[in-house]
Write a protein that holds these residues in place. Structure first.
Motif, PDB file in Angstrom:
ATOM      1  N   PRO A 106     -26.744  -7.871   9.188  1.00 49.88           N
ATOM      2  CA  PRO A 106     -27.796  -8.784   8.705  1.00 49.88           C
ATOM      3  C   PRO A 106     -29.115  -8.672   9.462  1.00 49.88           C
ATOM      4  O   PRO A 106     -30.171  -8.969   8.903  1.00 49.88           O
ATOM      5  CB  PRO A 106     -27.158 -10.177   8.900  1.00 49.88           C
ATOM      6  N   ASP A 107     -29.071  -8.264  10.732  1.00 45.78           N
ATOM      7  CA  ASP A 107     -30.312  -8.147  11.492  1.00 45.78           C
ATOM      8  C   ASP A 107     -31.034  -6.830  11.229  1.00 45.78           C
ATOM      9  O   ASP A 107     -32.066  -6.543  11.853  1.00 45.78           O
ATOM     10  CB  ASP A 107     -30.042  -8.303  12.990  1.00 45.78           C
ATOM     11  N   GLY A 108     -30.503  -6.018  10.305  1.00 47.40           N
ATOM     12  CA  GLY A 108     -31.178  -4.780   9.930  1.00 47.40           C
ATOM     13  C   GLY A 108     -30.647  -3.530  10.598  1.00 47.40           C
ATOM     14  O   GLY A 108     -31.049  -2.415  10.246  1.00 47.40           O
ATOM     15  N   ARG A 109     -29.734  -3.654  11.565  1.00 45.63           N
ATOM     16  CA  ARG A 109     -29.189  -2.489  12.245  1.00 45.63           C
ATOM     17  C   ARG A 109     -28.233  -1.744  11.310  1.00 45.63           C
ATOM     18  O   ARG A 109     -27.335  -2.352  10.746  1.00 45.63           O
ATOM     19  CB  ARG A 109     -28.448  -2.886  13.519  1.00 45.63           C
ATOM     20  N   GLN A 110     -28.441  -0.442  11.201  1.00 45.99           N
ATOM     21  CA  GLN A 110     -27.545   0.363  10.376  1.00 45.99           C
ATOM     22  C   GLN A 110     -26.449   0.948  11.257  1.00 45.99           C
ATOM     23  O   GLN A 110     -26.696   1.772  12.127  1.00 45.99           O
ATOM     24  CB  GLN A 110     -28.302   1.483   9.669  1.00 45.99           C
ATOM     25  N   ALA A 111     -25.211   0.511  11.004  1.00 41.76           N
ATOM     26  CA  ALA A 111     -24.078   0.963  11.821  1.00 41.76           C
ATOM     27  C   ALA A 111     -23.428   2.213  11.247  1.00 41.76           C
ATOM     28  O   ALA A 111     -22.969   3.080  11.994  1.00 41.76           O
ATOM     29  CB  ALA A 111     -23.051  -0.156  11.949  1.00 41.76           C
ATOM     30  N   LEU A 112     -23.359   2.292   9.917  1.00 39.87           N
ATOM     31  CA  LEU A 112     -22.692   3.429   9.265  1.00 39.87           C
ATOM     32  C   LEU A 112     -23.535   3.903   8.088  1.00 39.87           C
ATOM     33  O   LEU A 112     -24.193   3.090   7.417  1.00 39.87           O
ATOM     34  CB  LEU A 112     -21.295   3.024   8.772  1.00 39.87           C
ATOM     35  N   ASN A 113     -23.462   5.197   7.821  1.00 41.34           N
ATOM     36  CA  ASN A 113     -24.246   5.745   6.719  1.00 41.34           C
ATOM     37  C   ASN A 113     -23.491   6.911   6.070  1.00 41.34           C
ATOM     38  O   ASN A 113     -23.018   7.828   6.753  1.00 41.34           O
ATOM     39  CB  ASN A 113     -25.613   6.231   7.229  1.00 41.34           C
ATOM     40  N   ASN A 114     -23.339   6.828   4.747  1.00 45.06           N
ATOM     41  CA  ASN A 114     -22.793   7.942   3.951  1.00 45.06           C
ATOM     42  C   ASN A 114     -21.443   8.438   4.485  1.00 45.06           C
ATOM     43  O   ASN A 114     -21.233   9.616   4.729  1.00 45.06           O
ATOM     44  CB  ASN A 114     -23.801   9.103   3.935  1.00 45.06           C
ATOM     45  N   ILE A 115     -20.519   7.488   4.652  1.00 47.63           N
ATOM     46  CA  ILE A 115     -19.183   7.811   5.172  1.00 47.63           C
ATOM     47  C   ILE A 115     -18.260   8.233   4.026  1.00 47.63           C
ATOM     48  O   ILE A 115     -18.027   7.461   3.089  1.00 47.63           O
ATOM     49  CB  ILE A 115     -18.577   6.604   5.922  1.00 47.63           C
ATOM     50  N   ASP A 116     -17.744   9.448   4.114  1.00 46.03           N
ATOM     51  CA  ASP A 116     -16.709   9.934   3.192  1.00 46.03           C
ATOM     52  C   ASP A 116     -15.454  10.203   4.011  1.00 46.03           C
ATOM     53  O   ASP A 116     -15.471  11.031   4.931  1.00 46.03           O
ATOM     54  CB  ASP A 116     -17.156  11.218   2.489  1.00 46.03           C
ATOM     55  N   LEU A 117     -14.367   9.506   3.671  1.00 48.35           N
ATOM     56  CA  LEU A 117     -13.161   9.576   4.508  1.00 48.35           C
ATOM     57  C   LEU A 117     -11.926   9.361   3.654  1.00 48.35           C
ATOM     58  O   LEU A 117     -11.944   8.564   2.701  1.00 48.35           O
ATOM     59  CB  LEU A 117     -13.262   8.520   5.614  1.00 48.35           C
ATOM     60  N   GLU A 118     -10.854  10.071   4.007  1.00 44.09           N
ATOM     61  CA  GLU A 118      -9.550   9.856   3.392  1.00 44.09           C
ATOM     62  C   GLU A 118      -8.521   9.633   4.492  1.00 44.09           C
ATOM     63  O   GLU A 118      -8.495  10.372   5.479  1.00 44.09           O
ATOM     64  CB  GLU A 118      -9.131  11.062   2.547  1.00 44.09           C
ATOM     65  N   ALA A 119      -7.710   8.617   4.307  1.00 43.08           N
ATOM     66  CA  ALA A 119      -6.650   8.318   5.281  1.00 43.08           C
ATOM     67  C   ALA A 119      -5.412   7.897   4.494  1.00 43.08           C
ATOM     68  O   ALA A 119      -5.407   6.831   3.862  1.00 43.08           O
ATOM     69  CB  ALA A 119      -7.101   7.210   6.233  1.00 43.08           C
TER      70      ALA A 119
ATOM     71  N   ILE B 231       0.842  -1.193   0.000  1.00 37.70           N
ATOM     72  CA  ILE B 231       0.000   0.000   0.000  1.00 37.70           C
ATOM     73  C   ILE B 231       0.882   1.249   0.000  1.00 37.70           C
ATOM     74  O   ILE B 231       1.729   1.430   0.873  1.00 37.70           O
ATOM     75  CB  ILE B 231      -0.939   0.005   1.220  1.00 37.70           C
ATOM     76  N   ALA B 232       0.649   2.101  -0.994  1.00 37.40           N
ATOM     77  CA  ALA B 232       1.478   3.308  -1.131  1.00 37.40           C
ATOM     78  C   ALA B 232       0.687   4.575  -0.855  1.00 37.40           C
ATOM     79  O   ALA B 232       1.238   5.571  -0.367  1.00 37.40           O
ATOM     80  CB  ALA B 232       2.067   3.374  -2.546  1.00 37.40           C
ATOM     81  N   ASP B 233      -0.603   4.549  -1.148  1.00 31.12           N
ATOM     82  CA  ASP B 233      -1.413   5.761  -1.016  1.00 31.12           C
ATOM     83  C   ASP B 233      -2.225   5.729   0.280  1.00 31.12           C
ATOM     84  O   ASP B 233      -1.923   6.443   1.226  1.00 31.12           O
ATOM     85  CB  ASP B 233      -2.332   5.887  -2.234  1.00 31.12           C
ATOM     86  N   GLY B 234      -3.214   4.908   0.338  1.00 28.79           N
ATOM     87  CA  GLY B 234      -4.018   4.830   1.553  1.00 28.79           C
ATOM     88  C   GLY B 234      -5.444   4.435   1.265  1.00 28.79           C
ATOM     89  O   GLY B 234      -5.725   3.706   0.306  1.00 28.79           O
ATOM     90  N   ILE B 235      -6.377   4.936   2.092  1.00 29.79           N
ATOM     91  CA  ILE B 235      -7.772   4.515   2.049  1.00 29.79           C
ATOM     92  C   ILE B 235      -8.654   5.706   1.706  1.00 29.79           C
ATOM     93  O   ILE B 235      -8.461   6.814   2.217  1.00 29.79           O
ATOM     94  CB  ILE B 235      -8.204   3.950   3.422  1.00 29.79           C
ATOM     95  N   VAL B 236      -9.634   5.427   0.854  1.00 31.90           N
ATOM     96  CA  VAL B 236     -10.657   6.417   0.535  1.00 31.90           C
ATOM     97  C   VAL B 236     -12.011   5.735   0.633  1.00 31.90           C
ATOM     98  O   VAL B 236     -12.229   4.689   0.017  1.00 31.90           O
ATOM     99  CB  VAL B 236     -10.472   7.018  -0.880  1.00 31.90           C
ATOM    100  N   MET B 237     -12.907   6.303   1.424  1.00 29.39           N
ATOM    101  CA  MET B 237     -14.270   5.792   1.520  1.00 29.39           C
ATOM    102  C   MET B 237     -15.208   6.807   0.879  1.00 29.39           C
ATOM    103  O   MET B 237     -15.139   8.002   1.159  1.00 29.39           O
ATOM    104  CB  MET B 237     -14.659   5.575   2.982  1.00 29.39           C
ATOM    105  N   LYS B 238     -16.084   6.293  -0.003  1.00 30.64           N
ATOM    106  CA  LYS B 238     -17.026   7.157  -0.708  1.00 30.64           C
ATOM    107  C   LYS B 238     -18.451   6.695  -0.422  1.00 30.64           C
ATOM    108  O   LYS B 238     -18.851   5.602  -0.837  1.00 30.64           O
ATOM    109  CB  LYS B 238     -16.762   7.123  -2.213  1.00 30.64           C
ATOM    110  N   SER B 239     -19.186   7.524   0.329  1.00 31.59           N
ATOM    111  CA  SER B 239     -20.596   7.237   0.666  1.00 31.59           C
ATOM    112  C   SER B 239     -20.767   5.823   1.214  1.00 31.59           C
ATOM    113  O   SER B 239     -21.760   5.150   0.948  1.00 31.59           O
ATOM    114  CB  SER B 239     -21.490   7.429  -0.564  1.00 31.59           C
ATOM    115  N   ALA B 240     -19.781   5.362   1.980  1.00 25.60           N
ATOM    116  CA  ALA B 240     -19.813   3.992   2.493  1.00 25.60           C
ATOM    117  C   ALA B 240     -20.876   3.848   3.578  1.00 25.60           C
ATOM    118  O   ALA B 240     -21.087   4.739   4.403  1.00 25.60           O
ATOM    119  CB  ALA B 240     -18.444   3.599   3.044  1.00 25.60           C
TER     120      ALA B 240
END
Length: 655
Positions: A424-437, A410-419
C-alpha cells in the motif's frame, strides 16, 4: 498523534450527525439481549414506581397525623395510598406509627425502600479512583438498581449478566476483526493501540446502552407519573411545574455548547492512553534489545513523556466535565431557592400543611432531577461516543475475504503467472513472477536479503494477494478461493519463531489439536527437538514462558516451531529459513525428513544455506523482486556466468 498509536486511525472530529449515528448503531446491540433488557427495565420501573408513590406520603402521615395529631378524615391522599390512610384513621399515634413501621419494613425487604429513609439503591462498582483500567472494568460489569431488597437484587443480577454478555460480544467481535485484517493493514497498526481498543474502548457501550435507553423509558415514566401525582394533589401550585420546565432549555443550552468539545477532548485522551499502552508493549517486547543497547533511560524518558501526556489530557477532560456539570446545575440551584420560598409561603398562609412541604419538595426535586438528567446524560455519553467511534472504526475495516470457493484437497499444486505484489505504501516487492510448484516436490526460493523471497512465500497462503497477475491453486485463482479452506491445507513455519504461553505439547499440536502424543513426538524427532524436550523436568508438559523454558536457545525454539509445522496435516509446507539456527547434524536430519514429507506434500523452502537447498527438485533464484534463474542445483551451477552460481560461490567463500 499519527504513527504513535497507529497509522490506520489517527483520529477524527466527531460531528453531531456522526455522534447520533454511533449511538444508534450501539443501540442495535439490544436485538441480541432484548429479553434481558426487558426484564431489567420492568424491574426498574416497578422499583421506581414504588419509590415515587409511597415514601413521600408516608412522611406526610408521620408529620401531619402522628406528630401533629391532625385527623386523617378530610385529608387528601392519592388513590394508591388512600386505602392505607383510611385504615389508620381513628387509631392512636403509637398504633399508627407501628403500622407505618411495619409497612416500611416490609417494603424495605421487597424494594429496599423503607418509606421514611431517603433513597436506596445497589450497584456493583469496584473500588478505584479515576484510572482508566478500573473505570472501564466497572463499565464492563456495569450493574445497578434504583431499588434494593429482593427486587433490587433480581434487577442487579439481570443487568450484571446483560452488561457482561454485551461487553463480551463486542470485545469478541473487535478482536476477531483485528485478527482478520490483512497483513498489510496490521503492519500499520501498533499492538498497544489494538489492546487499548479491545480492553478500554469497548466498555463504552455499557453507559451508552443504558443512559440512552433511560431517556425514552425511565425519564418519561418518572416525569409523567410525578407530574400527574403532583397536579392531582396540588393543582393550585402550577408555577412549580412551570419553573421545572423553564430550567430545561437552560440546561440544554449549556450542554449543547460543550458537547462537541467534550467529544474531541475524549478522543484525544483515549488516543494518548493508547500511545502509553503501545509504549509499554513495545518496550516489553524488545526488552532484550533495550537492555543490551543501554536504552533503559531512554525508554523511561519516553514512557514518562507519553504517560504525562495521557494524564494531562485525561485531567483536561475531567475538569471540563466538572465545569460543564456545575454550569448546568447553576440554574437548577436558583430555581430550587425560588421554589423553596414559594412552598414555605404556602405553608405559612395555611394553603399547605407541614407534611405537604415534604411531599411537594420531594416531587419537585424528582421533576428537576428527571428533566435535568436528560441533558446531563447527553453530556456523559460524549466520552462513550468517542470510545465507540474507535471501536466501530475497526469493525468497519474490510477484513480478509472469508467467502469463496471451498478448496478441495490440493492435488496438483501452485502456478503463478506474471504475479506482482505492490504494498500500500507504493513499494514493489514482486514483479512478473512465473512459478510452478507441484505436490510431491521440494521447491527452494533463494536470493540475497530483500530479494522478495518471503513476500513470494506469503502469496501462497494468501497473506498477501497479488496486485498483478495471478496465483492459481489447482487451477483456481486465489482471489476466488475461501482463504480459510486454503490455509487449512498450508503449514507455514515463519522466520521469526512465534510460540505461545502454553505447554510444549500444545504448542506443537496447535495447528492440529487432534494429533496424538506419538505424532507430536515423531515431529519433534524429525525437527531435532525431542532430546532436549525430554531432558526438561516436565518434558513435553513444560510451559513456555516459565523460568525453565525461558532458557531455551533460539535454535531450540525454532525446532519446536518446525515440529509444529510438520505435525499439521497440510498439503503445502512452507519453511522460511528453517535451518538458520540449527547445527549441521540436525539440519541434515531435517533435510532428509523434508524429502520424506515431500512424497505427499508440496514443500517450499526459503533458505540461504546451500546444504538446505541443494537437494531441492527446483530452485528459483530471486533478485530485486524478480525470478532471475530457475532449475535444479546442478543445472544452475552449470551456468558459468549464472547469478545463482555466483551467489553460491560467494557464500562458500564467506564460509
Amino acid at each position: 498523534r499519527p504513527g504513535r498509536s497507529g497509522d490506520l486511525d489517527p483520529g477524527a472530529e466527531i460531528t453531531l450527525r456522526q455522534a447520533l449515528r454511533i449511538i444508534g448503531r450501539g443501540l442495535l446491540y439490544l436485538r441480541y439481549f432484548w429479553v434481558r433488557f426487558l426484564a431489567k427495565a420492568s424491574l426498574n420501573l416497578v422499583a421506581i414506581g414504588f419509590h415515587l408513590s409511597f415514601p413521600p406520603f408516608l412522611v406526610k402521615l408521620v408529620i401531619d397525623h402522628v406528630i401533629l395529631g391532625d385527623p386523617i378524615q378530610g385529608s387528601k391522599f392519592p388513590w394508591f395510598i388512600n386505602w392505607f390512610a383510611l385504615f389508620l384513621d381513628g387509631r392512636g399515634p403509637v398504633e399508627m406509627m407501628a403500622w407505618i413501621a411495619l409497612f416500611s419494613i416490609s417494603a424495605m425487604y421487597v424494594t429496599g425502600k423503607s418509606g421514611i429513609a431517603g433513597s436506596d439503591s445497589v450497584e456493583g462498582q469496584l473500588g478505584g479512583g479515576f484510572d482508566t483500567a478500573t473505570q472501564t472494568e466497572n463499565e464492563a460489569n456495569y450493574a445497578w438498581s434504583n431499588g434494593g431488597g429482593v427486587l433490587g437484587l433480581a434487577e442487579f443480577c439481570v443487568q450484571l449478566r446483560l452488561s457482561q454478555s454485551l461487553n463480551h460480544l463486542l470485545r469478541s467481535q473487535l478482536l476477531e476483526r483485528i485478527k482478520s485484517l490483512p497483513m498489510t493493514k496490521l503492519d500499520d497498526q501498533r499492538i498497544g493501540d489494538s489492546v487499548y481498543r479491545v480492553m478500554y474502548d469497548t466498555p463504552s457501550i455499557s453507559l451508552l446502552f443504558y443512559n440512552v435507553l433511560e431517556l425514552p423509558i425511565k425519564g418519561p415514566f418518572v416525569f409523567t407519573n410525578t407530574a400527574l401525582i403532583f397536579i392531582g394533589m396540588y393543582s393550585d401550585a402550577p408555577e412549580i411545574i412551570a419553573l421545572v420546565l423553564l430550567s430545561f432549555p437552560f440546561q440544554l443550552l449549556v450542554v449543547g455548547v460543550f458537547s462537541r468539545f467534550l467529544r474531541r477532548k475524549s478522543q484525544a485522551s483515549r488516543a494518548a492512553g493508547a500511545v502509553t499502552t503501545g509504549n509499554i508493549e513495545e518496550g516489553m517486547s524488545n526488552v532484550m534489545a533495550v537492555q543490551s543497547l543501554g536504552g533503559n533511560e531512554r525508554e523511561l524518558e519516553r514512557f514518562d513523556k507519553d504517560s504525562g501526556e495521557s494524564f494531562k489530557r485525561y485531567r483536561i477532560l475531567v475538569i471540563l466535565e466538572m465545569l460543564v456539570g456545575q454550569a448546568g446545575a447553576l440554574g437548577g440551584k436558583v430555581i430550587n431557592w425560588v421554589v423553596l420560598f414559594i412552598v414555605i409561603g404556602r405553608v405559612i398562609d395555611g394553603t399547605l400543611t407541614v407534611g405537604d412541604f415534604g411531599v411537594v419538595f420531594t416531587y419537585f426535586a424528582l421533576l428537576m432531577r428527571t428533566t435535568g438528567s436528560w441533558p446531563i446524560i447527553w453530556l456523559r455519553i460524549q466520552d462513550n461516543v468517542a470510545g465507540m467511534r474507535r471501536v466501530f472504526f475497526f469493525l468497519d475495516l474490510p477484513g480478509e475475504k472469508t467467502r469463496g470457493i471451498e478448496l478441495a484437497e490440493i492435488a496438483d499444486g501452485i502456478v503463478m503467472k506474471s504475479a506482482g505484489l505492490t504494498y500500500p505504501d507504493g513499494r514493489q516487492a514482486l514483479n512478473n513472477i512465473d512459478l510452478e510448484a507441484r505436490v510431491g516436490k521440494i521447491v527452494a526460493l533463494v536470493g540475497p536479503t530483500g530479494a522478495g523471497k518471503t513476500s513470494l512465500g506469503h502469496l501462497v497462503p494468501g497473506y498477501h494477494l497479488p496486485t498483478a497477475g495471478s496465483v492459481l491453486i489447482d487451477g483456481k485463482d486465489i482471489r476466488d478461493i475461501s482463504l480459510d479452506s486454503l490455509r487449512k491445507q498450508v503449514s507455514y513455519v515463519f522466520q521469526e519463531t512465534h510460540l505461545f504461553s502454553d505447554s510444549i505439547l500444545d504448542n506443537i499440536r496447535y495447528g492440529s489439536w487432534d494429533a496424538t502424543r506419538e505424532q507430536v513426538e515423531h515431529a519433534a524427532r524429525v525437527a531435532g527437538a525431542h532430546d532436549f524436550i525430554a531432558a526438561l523436568p516436565d518434558g513435553y508438559n513444560t510451559r513456555l514462558g516459565t523460568v525453565v523454558s525461558s532458557k531455551l536457545s533460539v535454535g531450540q525454539k525454532q525446532r519446536i516451531a518446525i515440529a509444529r509445522g510438520l505435525v499439521k496435516d497440510a498439503r503445502i509446507l512452507i519453511l522460511d529459513e528453517p535451518t538458520s539456527a540449527l547445527d549441521p547434524d540436525t539440519e541434515a536430519y531435517l533435510v532428509e525428513a523434508l524429502h520424506e514429507a515431500a512424497k505427499d506434500k508440496l514443500v517450499i523452502v526459503i533458505a540461504h544455506r546451500l546444504s538446505t537447498i541443494s537437494h531441492a527438485d527446483r530452485i528459483y533464484f530471486l533478485a530485486d523482486g524478480e525470478i532471475r534463474e530457475q532449475g535444479s542445483h546442478a543445472e544452475l551451477m552449470a551456468k558459468s556466468d549464472g547469478q545463482y552460481r555466483r551467489y553460491v560461490t560467494l557464500q562458500a567463500a564467506k564460509g
